[in-house]
Design a protein around this motif. Structure first.
Motif, PDB file in Angstrom:
ATOM      1  N   ASN A   2      -8.194  -8.119   1.753  1.00 12.66           N
ATOM      2  CA  ASN A   2      -7.270  -8.828   0.870  1.00 12.66           C
ATOM      3  C   ASN A   2      -6.332  -7.777   0.283  1.00 12.66           C
ATOM      4  O   ASN A   2      -6.683  -7.045  -0.641  1.00 12.66           O
ATOM      5  N   PHE A   3      -5.114  -7.684   0.835  1.00 13.33           N
ATOM      6  CA  PHE A   3      -4.188  -6.639   0.416  1.00 13.33           C
ATOM      7  C   PHE A   3      -3.748  -6.822  -1.037  1.00 13.33           C
ATOM      8  O   PHE A   3      -3.470  -5.847  -1.737  1.00 13.33           O
ATOM      9  N   HIS A   4      -3.689  -8.077  -1.486  1.00 10.62           N
ATOM     10  CA  HIS A   4      -3.312  -8.323  -2.877  1.00 10.62           C
ATOM     11  C   HIS A   4      -4.396  -7.797  -3.818  1.00 10.62           C
ATOM     12  O   HIS A   4      -4.100  -7.189  -4.842  1.00 10.62           O
ATOM     13  N   LYS A   5      -5.638  -8.052  -3.466  1.00 10.49           N
ATOM     14  CA  LYS A   5      -6.750  -7.542  -4.279  1.00 10.49           C
ATOM     15  C   LYS A   5      -6.706  -6.020  -4.361  1.00 10.49           C
ATOM     16  O   LYS A   5      -6.984  -5.428  -5.416  1.00 10.49           O
ATOM     17  N   GLY A  14       0.805  -1.221   0.000  1.00 10.01           N
ATOM     18  CA  GLY A  14       0.000   0.000   0.000  1.00 10.01           C
ATOM     19  C   GLY A  14       0.834   1.264   0.000  1.00 10.01           C
ATOM     20  O   GLY A  14       2.038   1.238   0.268  1.00 10.01           O
ATOM     21  N   PRO A  15       0.211   2.415  -0.275  1.00 11.61           N
ATOM     22  CA  PRO A  15       0.951   3.691  -0.366  1.00 11.61           C
ATOM     23  C   PRO A  15       1.733   4.027   0.894  1.00 11.61           C
ATOM     24  O   PRO A  15       2.912   4.407   0.819  1.00 11.61           O
ATOM     25  N   LEU A  49      -6.095 -16.619  -7.854  1.00 11.75           N
ATOM     26  CA  LEU A  49      -5.977 -16.960  -6.435  1.00 11.75           C
ATOM     27  C   LEU A  49      -5.615 -15.725  -5.614  1.00 11.75           C
ATOM     28  O   LEU A  49      -6.255 -15.443  -4.592  1.00 11.75           O
ATOM     29  N   TYR A  50      -4.602 -14.976  -6.043  1.00  9.21           N
ATOM     30  CA  TYR A  50      -4.179 -13.806  -5.279  1.00  9.21           C
ATOM     31  C   TYR A  50      -5.236 -12.703  -5.326  1.00  9.21           C
ATOM     32  O   TYR A  50      -5.468 -12.006  -4.339  1.00  9.21           O
TER      33      TYR A  50
END
Length: 348
Positions: free
Chosen positions: A264-267, A175-176, A253-254
């Protein structure tokens, strides 16, 4: 741009040919080998085991989950392996996610940025060995004097004199705010979904960190180690398409199945990359058990941006594009030592 071998973490069983891959990387001029951890194999032991047969490769973790060990314990692992390898360790760390931190390690996940800052500060104190290590922060107080304390905690310095006080610390961040903090306090960054098209999104976040008072590095000496799948195909048509299709389930999956639905940080990275609607649809299908339908939604252009796949000429061109965005190390995984050697020869 340097090349790194990404061994990752183990599946149901230890990998059969990791030793061969590490030997090939050492022989072929790779800069480093990296290991990871999830909730099975740990990151340090494989580096010690396979790294003992190397003399040149840097040995990196990408990443150590900070909640799995106390900060001083992480420092002990790093300084021990740094001595055994004659100063070749890169300590890569990250916060993981709430499902793992609270579900597997039994630790609180709240305020991950503040926790990261404390962990890095404590580890640097251990490695500096200038004074007994103390920490006034709320997350990792040293000495501990909270609930259950017997009041006998004593500030300590490591018995072993660390080989390098400036052992490089790299952080995984998405994230930023996390990326900016990484540029401020770390020696390098390990992004998970860094691509040539998304590289511009990260630059202001990095610049913010570099501009903060007391920032440890500048853009000139800060390392960025990006992971991607690199595969050379017979052509840029059907052969490439087959590889692209084979990579889509992992992206699905991610995007849709990693982490809690609302965290979901990847999303969130895919959303920032401009795929918000797609990410929502993929998550809805994936969590409903419709994994094949979710995978079918992943567009070819996204896979092509995230990875380097194609003929020899196309791969060389794409590698140059990644280097032009500021990537200093490309972390690659391989199925065989011969495949690694061929890539090393082509990119030499």
């Amino acid at each position: 741009m340097k090349l790194g071998l990404q061994l990752g973490y183990w599946g149901a069983q230890p990998p059969a040919n990791a030793g061969e891959l590490v030997a090939a990387a050492e022989e072929s001029g790779f800069d480093a080998v990296f290991t990871a951890e999830a909730w099975g194999s740990d990151a340090f032991t494989p580096l010690a085991w396979w790294g003992r047969e190397t003399s040149r490769l840097r040995l990196g973790t990408s990443i150590v989950q900070m909640s799995g060990r106390s900060p001083t314990s992480i420092a002990m692992h790093a300084l021990t392996l740094d001595h055994l390898s004659n100063g070749r360790v890169i300590l890569g760390m990250g916060v993981s996610g709430p499902q793992v931190v609270e579900g597997w390690y039994g630790q609180p996940f709240a305020k991950p940025l503040a926790r990261t800052r404390e962990v890095v500060a404590i580890i640097r104190k251990v490695l500096a060995r200038e004074a007994p290590v103390t920490n006034d922060g709320p997350h990792y107080p040293l000495p501990y004097a909270g609930e259950g304390s017997v009041g006998l905690g004593k500030p300590l310095k490591p018995i072993v004199h660390p080989l390098r006080a400036d052992l490089p610390i790299w952080l995984g961040a998405e994230g930023p705010k996390n990326v900016a903090q990484t540029a401020e306090i770390a020696d390098g960054w390990i992004p998970i979904f860094y691509t040539p098209k998304s590289a511009g999104m990260y630059q202001p976040w990095l610049d913010e960190g570099f501009a903060r008072p007391g920032a440890r590095r500048t853009r000139a000496d800060f390392e960025i180690a990006a992971t991607c799948h690199l595969e050379i195909t017979a052509d840029d048509g059907p052969a490439k398409q087959a590889v692209i299709d084979g990579l889509k389930p992992v992206i699905a999956l991610y995007m849709g199945g990693m982490g809690a639905k609302d965290q979901n940080f990847h999303k969130q990275v895919f959303e920032r990359m401009g795929y918000a609607d797609l990410a929502h649809q993929v998550q809805e299908l994936y969590l409903a058990g419709e994994k094949d339908r979710a995978t079918a939604l992943i567009p070819d252009e996204l896979v092509d941006d995230m990875h380097i796949v194609g003929s020899v000429g196309a791969v060389k061109e794409r590698v140059a594009q990644w280097a032009d965005t500021g990537v200093t190390t490309l972390l690659l995984s391989f199925r065989s030592a011969d495949e690694l050697r061929r890539v090393a020869e082509i990119l030499a």
